[in-house]
Design a protein around this motif. Structure first.
Motif, short mmCIF file in Angstrom:
data_model
loop_
_atom_site.label_atom_id
_atom_site.label_comp_id
_atom_site.label_asym_id
_atom_site.label_seq_id
_atom_site.Cartn_x
_atom_site.Cartn_y
_atom_site.Cartn_z
N ALA A 23 0.86 -1.19 0.00
CA ALA A 23 0.00 0.00 0.00
C ALA A 23 0.89 1.23 0.00
CB ALA A 23 -0.90 0.00 1.23
N GLY A 24 0.46 2.25 -0.70
CA GLY A 24 1.26 3.47 -0.77
C GLY A 24 0.42 4.72 -0.83
N THR A 25 1.13 5.84 -0.76
CA THR A 25 0.51 7.16 -0.85
C THR A 25 1.25 7.96 -1.90
OG1 THR A 25 -0.05 7.12 1.48
CG2 THR A 25 -0.07 9.26 0.41
N LEU A 26 0.50 8.55 -2.80
CA LEU A 26 1.04 9.48 -3.78
C LEU A 26 0.57 10.86 -3.34
CD1 LEU A 26 1.28 9.06 -7.54
CD2 LEU A 26 0.24 11.13 -6.67
N ARG A 27 1.49 11.78 -3.20
CA ARG A 27 1.17 13.13 -2.71
C ARG A 27 1.51 14.13 -3.80
NH1 ARG A 27 3.79 17.17 0.48
NH2 ARG A 27 2.37 18.02 2.05
N ARG A 28 0.57 15.01 -4.11
CA ARG A 28 0.77 16.02 -5.14
C ARG A 28 0.50 17.39 -4.54
NH1 ARG A 28 -2.35 14.38 -9.98
NH2 ARG A 28 -0.52 13.08 -10.24
N ALA A 49 -4.30 7.15 -2.70
CA ALA A 49 -3.90 5.81 -2.28
C ALA A 49 -3.61 4.98 -3.52
CB ALA A 49 -5.01 5.16 -1.47
N PHE A 50 -2.62 4.08 -3.42
CA PHE A 50 -2.31 3.19 -4.55
C PHE A 50 -1.61 1.96 -4.02
CE2 PHE A 50 1.74 5.31 -4.10
CZ PHE A 50 2.67 4.38 -4.49
N GLU A 51 -1.39 0.99 -4.90
CA GLU A 51 -0.59 -0.19 -4.61
C GLU A 51 0.56 -0.25 -5.60
OE1 GLU A 51 -2.79 -3.83 -4.35
OE2 GLU A 51 -4.23 -2.99 -2.95
N GLY A 52 1.72 -0.70 -5.11
CA GLY A 52 2.87 -0.78 -5.99
C GLY A 52 4.04 -1.47 -5.33
N ILE A 53 5.18 -1.42 -6.00
CA ILE A 53 6.41 -1.99 -5.46
C ILE A 53 7.57 -1.04 -5.75
CG2 ILE A 53 5.74 -4.42 -5.59
CD1 ILE A 53 7.23 -4.62 -8.23
N ARG A 54 8.63 -1.19 -4.96
CA ARG A 54 9.86 -0.42 -5.14
C ARG A 54 10.91 -1.37 -5.67
NH1 ARG A 54 14.43 0.27 -1.91
NH2 ARG A 54 15.49 2.24 -2.22
N GLU A 55 11.64 -0.94 -6.67
CA GLU A 55 12.68 -1.76 -7.28
C GLU A 55 13.98 -0.98 -7.36
OE1 GLU A 55 10.56 -4.30 -10.65
OE2 GLU A 55 10.25 -2.15 -10.94
N SER A 56 15.08 -1.69 -7.44
CA SER A 56 16.39 -1.06 -7.64
C SER A 56 16.81 -1.31 -9.08
CB SER A 56 17.42 -1.66 -6.70
OG SER A 56 17.09 -1.39 -5.37
N LEU A 77 0.64 0.61 -9.75
CA LEU A 77 -0.49 -0.04 -10.41
C LEU A 77 -1.56 1.02 -10.61
CD1 LEU A 77 -1.30 -2.87 -11.34
CD2 LEU A 77 -2.36 -3.19 -9.12
N LEU A 78 -1.72 1.49 -11.85
CA LEU A 78 -2.58 2.64 -12.12
C LEU A 78 -4.05 2.40 -11.81
CD1 LEU A 78 -0.94 3.97 -15.39
CD2 LEU A 78 -0.67 4.82 -13.06
N GLY A 79 -4.52 1.18 -11.95
CA GLY A 79 -5.91 0.88 -11.64
C GLY A 79 -6.21 0.92 -10.16
N SER A 80 -5.16 1.01 -9.33
CA SER A 80 -5.35 1.04 -7.87
C SER A 80 -5.32 2.45 -7.31
CB SER A 80 -4.28 0.19 -7.18
OG SER A 80 -3.02 0.83 -7.23
N VAL A 81 -4.96 3.45 -8.12
CA VAL A 81 -4.84 4.82 -7.63
C VAL A 81 -6.22 5.42 -7.42
CG1 VAL A 81 -3.88 7.10 -8.07
CG2 VAL A 81 -2.67 5.09 -8.90
N LEU A 82 -6.47 5.83 -6.17
CA LEU A 82 -7.77 6.42 -5.82
C LEU A 82 -7.57 7.73 -5.08
CD1 LEU A 82 -9.60 3.21 -4.63
CD2 LEU A 82 -9.89 4.41 -6.80
N PRO A 83 -8.28 8.79 -5.45
CA PRO A 83 -9.06 8.93 -6.67
C PRO A 83 -8.17 8.78 -7.91
CG PRO A 83 -9.02 11.00 -5.42
CD PRO A 83 -8.25 10.00 -4.65
N SER A 115 0.03 0.07 -15.60
CA SER A 115 1.08 0.38 -14.63
C SER A 115 2.01 1.45 -15.19
CB SER A 115 1.89 -0.87 -14.29
OG SER A 115 2.60 -1.32 -15.42
N ALA A 116 2.65 2.14 -14.25
CA ALA A 116 3.63 3.17 -14.62
C ALA A 116 4.89 2.94 -13.82
CB ALA A 116 3.08 4.56 -14.34
N LYS A 117 6.03 3.09 -14.46
CA LYS A 117 7.32 3.02 -13.77
C LYS A 117 7.78 4.44 -13.52
CE LYS A 117 8.77 -1.42 -15.58
NZ LYS A 117 9.77 -2.17 -16.34
N CYS A 118 8.12 4.73 -12.27
CA CYS A 118 8.53 6.07 -11.87
C CYS A 118 9.97 6.05 -11.38
CB CYS A 118 7.63 6.58 -10.74
SG CYS A 118 5.88 6.58 -11.10
#
Length: 127
Positions: A23-28, A49-56, A77-83, A115-118
């Motif tokens: 679970a994660g938080t995207l803040r703008r 709110a969203f779901e995702g993973i962190r990678e190196s 995971l773009l389909g999990s981003v709310l709103p 999905s988006a890679k950031c």
């Protein structure tokens, strides 16, 4: 225009992974005005709110692509981003048990828009 097929694929991918990623938080932070020097004045922050993973990044890929050593990659995971929204450059991201990071760029969004890679770098806690 977004096709119905693309929307359906995004929903199916989000549904299949729901609860399996962190679970994660995207803040703008929106800027509503400029100061005397023309720099943006931070305004209110919106959170998503969203779901995702962190990678190196691998050392070889990092070197070939010119990615700074301190950068990491987040898969959102773009389909999990709310709103519903998509990550943007400058957004701040935090997953469970990880520090805050700021999005440097979005090098890839998969063809289905699921999905988006950031590419991100660590920042101090903005809250």
């Amino acid at each position: 225009m977004v096709s119905p097929l693309e929307t359906q694929v995004k929903k199916q991918v989000a549904s299949a992974f729901r609860g399996r990623l962190l679970a994660g938080t995207l803040r703008r932070v929106a800027s509503s005005s400029l100061d005397a020097r023309g720099d943006p004045v931070p305004g209110a922050a919106a959170t998503f709110a969203f779901e995702g993973i962190r990678e190196s990044y691998s050392a070889r890929y990092r070197e070939q692509a010119g990615i700074p050593v301190e950068d990491v990659q987040f898969l959102v995971l773009l389909g999990s981003v709310l709103p519903v929204t998509e990550p943007r450059r400058g957004d701040q991201i935090k997953l469970t048990n990880t520090p805050w990071h700021q999005v440097r760029e979005i090098p890839e969004v998969d063809p289905a828009g699921a999905s988006a890679k950031c590419q991100c770098f660590e920042i101090a806690d903005p809250t």
